[in-house]
Write an enzyme that holds these catalytic residues in place. Structure first.
Site, PDB file in Angstrom:
ATOM      1  N   GLY A  41       0.744  -1.205  -0.067  1.00 23.07           N
ATOM      2  CA  GLY A  41       0.055   0.037  -0.024  1.00 23.07           C
ATOM      3  C   GLY A  41       0.846   1.341   0.243  1.00 23.07           C
ATOM      4  O   GLY A  41       0.401   2.256  -0.608  1.00 23.07           O
ATOM      5  N   ASP A 100      -5.584   2.073  10.517  1.00 25.55           N
ATOM      6  CA  ASP A 100      -6.929   1.777  10.658  1.00 25.55           C
ATOM      7  C   ASP A 100      -7.144   1.440  12.056  1.00 25.55           C
ATOM      8  O   ASP A 100      -7.211   2.306  13.033  1.00 25.55           O
ATOM      9  CB  ASP A 100      -7.520   0.763   9.740  1.00 25.55           C
ATOM     10  CG  ASP A 100      -8.677   0.350   9.733  1.00 25.55           C
ATOM     11  OD1 ASP A 100      -9.311  -0.013  10.759  1.00 25.55           O
ATOM     12  OD2 ASP A 100      -9.531   0.300   8.779  1.00 25.55           O
ATOM     13  N   ASP A 156      -5.947  -0.550  -1.819  1.00 29.82           N
ATOM     14  CA  ASP A 156      -6.184  -1.530  -2.632  1.00 29.82           C
ATOM     15  C   ASP A 156      -7.833  -2.234  -1.915  1.00 29.82           C
ATOM     16  O   ASP A 156      -8.219  -2.151  -0.756  1.00 29.82           O
ATOM     17  CB  ASP A 156      -5.648  -2.722  -2.964  1.00 29.82           C
ATOM     18  CG  ASP A 156      -5.583  -3.497  -1.591  1.00 29.82           C
ATOM     19  OD1 ASP A 156      -4.795  -3.191  -0.626  1.00 29.82           O
ATOM     20  OD2 ASP A 156      -5.852  -4.665  -1.847  1.00 29.82           O
TER      21      ASP A 156
HETATM   22  P1  IMP Z   1      -4.719  -1.580  10.474  1.00 28.74           P
HETATM   23  O1  IMP Z   1      -3.737  -2.845  11.122  1.00 28.74           O
HETATM   24  O2  IMP Z   1      -6.172  -1.966  10.831  1.00 28.74           O
HETATM   25  O3  IMP Z   1      -4.015  -0.311  10.917  1.00 28.74           O
HETATM   26  O4  IMP Z   1      -4.442  -1.745   9.163  1.00 28.74           O
HETATM   27  C1  IMP Z   1      -3.666  -1.265   8.326  1.00 28.74           C
HETATM   28  C2  IMP Z   1      -3.496  -1.840   6.974  1.00 28.74           C
HETATM   29  O5  IMP Z   1      -4.722  -2.164   6.408  1.00 28.74           O
HETATM   30  C3  IMP Z   1      -2.941  -0.761   6.033  1.00 28.74           C
HETATM   31  O6  IMP Z   1      -1.641  -0.801   5.849  1.00 28.74           O
HETATM   32  C4  IMP Z   1      -3.815  -1.242   4.844  1.00 28.74           C
HETATM   33  O7  IMP Z   1      -2.840  -1.834   4.103  1.00 28.74           O
HETATM   34  C5  IMP Z   1      -4.996  -1.650   5.116  1.00 28.74           C
HETATM   35  N1  IMP Z   1      -6.380  -0.970   5.419  1.00 28.74           N
HETATM   36  C6  IMP Z   1      -6.909  -0.302   6.153  1.00 28.74           C
HETATM   37  N2  IMP Z   1      -7.694   0.544   6.126  1.00 28.74           N
HETATM   38  C7  IMP Z   1      -7.914   0.304   4.844  1.00 28.74           C
HETATM   39  C8  IMP Z   1      -8.849   0.998   3.753  1.00 28.74           C
HETATM   40  O8  IMP Z   1      -9.676   1.685   3.922  1.00 28.74           O
HETATM   41  N3  IMP Z   1      -8.613   0.597   2.461  1.00 28.74           N
HETATM   42  C9  IMP Z   1      -7.512  -0.165   2.091  1.00 28.74           C
HETATM   43  N4  IMP Z   1      -6.576  -0.816   2.786  1.00 28.74           N
HETATM   44  C10 IMP Z   1      -6.792  -0.423   4.114  1.00 28.74           C
HETATM   45 MG    MG Z   2      -3.610  -3.347   1.987  1.00 34.31          MG
END
Ligand code: IMP
Ligand code: MG
Length: 173
Positions: A41, A100, A156
């Site tokens: 990403g 996120d 994505d």
């Molecule tokens: P986390 O561990 O929940 O903070 O998620 C981190 C990873 O999830 C990011 O580096 C993204 O690759 C993916 N991600 C989180 N939210 C989104 C979104 O809204 N769209 C696309 N990918 C996301």
């Molecule tokens: Mg991703």
């Protein structure tokens, strides 16, 4: 799901990365800085942010998987590709596309801290407001956005739409 409205335009991204690049340039003046992007990403943020930093930085990549093929976090992080570089004693800045739940970066931060870098900070283009499940210190934030699922500019859905030049919201159809 289908592509909804544009949330952050390519002009807004470009302007903001210019500001963050200038800030990072000031903060790391005279230091040995290694930028670490989290694949896939963050490849676009890395390419554009690195060009706004006026320092002789090194660049490395990690690949982790936290989502598998879903739009909700699992909390399970797998390292698919580790750094090529040793980071002991170096100033490391993790470059992310989006935070996120924060679980991915929380894991990554712990994992890298063990390797004793001189400093370890996080830069993210997007931060979903108020939904982090772990406390996370993020030094550089591009934009705070609502907790909707977004795509484009590296982000994505099922591997697609990373090449959109802006960030858009996905909506139910
Ligand atoms: P986390 O561990 O929940 O903070 O998620 C981190 C990873 O999830 C990011 O580096 C993204 O690759 C993916 N991600 C989180 N939210 C989104 C979104 O809204 N769209 C696309 N990918 C996301
Ligand atoms: Mg991703």
């Amino acid at each position: 799901m289908k592509i909804g409205s544009v949330l952050v335009t390519r002009e807004q991204i470009s302007t903001r990365l210019g500001e963050l690049g200038a800030e990072i340039t000031r903060d790391y003046e005279g230091k040995d800085l290694l930028l670490v992007a989290v694949l896939k990403g963050a490849f676009m943020v890395m390419a554009d942010l690195a060009r706004e930093i006026r320092l002789p930085v090194d660049i490395d990549f990690m690949a982790v998987s936290s989502y598998g093929h879903a739009t909700q976090t699992s909390g399970v992080v797998r390292i698919l590709k580790d750094l090529d570089t040793e980071i002991a004693g170096r100033h490391v800045l993790i470059v992310e596309d989006i935070i996120d739940s924060g679980l991915t970066l929380d894991y990554l931060r712990r994992n890298l801290e063990v390797r004793a870098p001189a400093s370890l900070e996080i830069a993210t283009l997007l931060l979903k407001s108020g939904i982090q499940r772990v406390p996370l210190e993020v030094r550089y934030v591009g934009f705070e956005i609502p907790p909707d699922f977004v795509i484009g500019y590296g982000l994505d859905l099922y591997g697609k739409m990373r090449n959109l030049p802006h960030v858009a919201v996905m909506v139910e159809d």
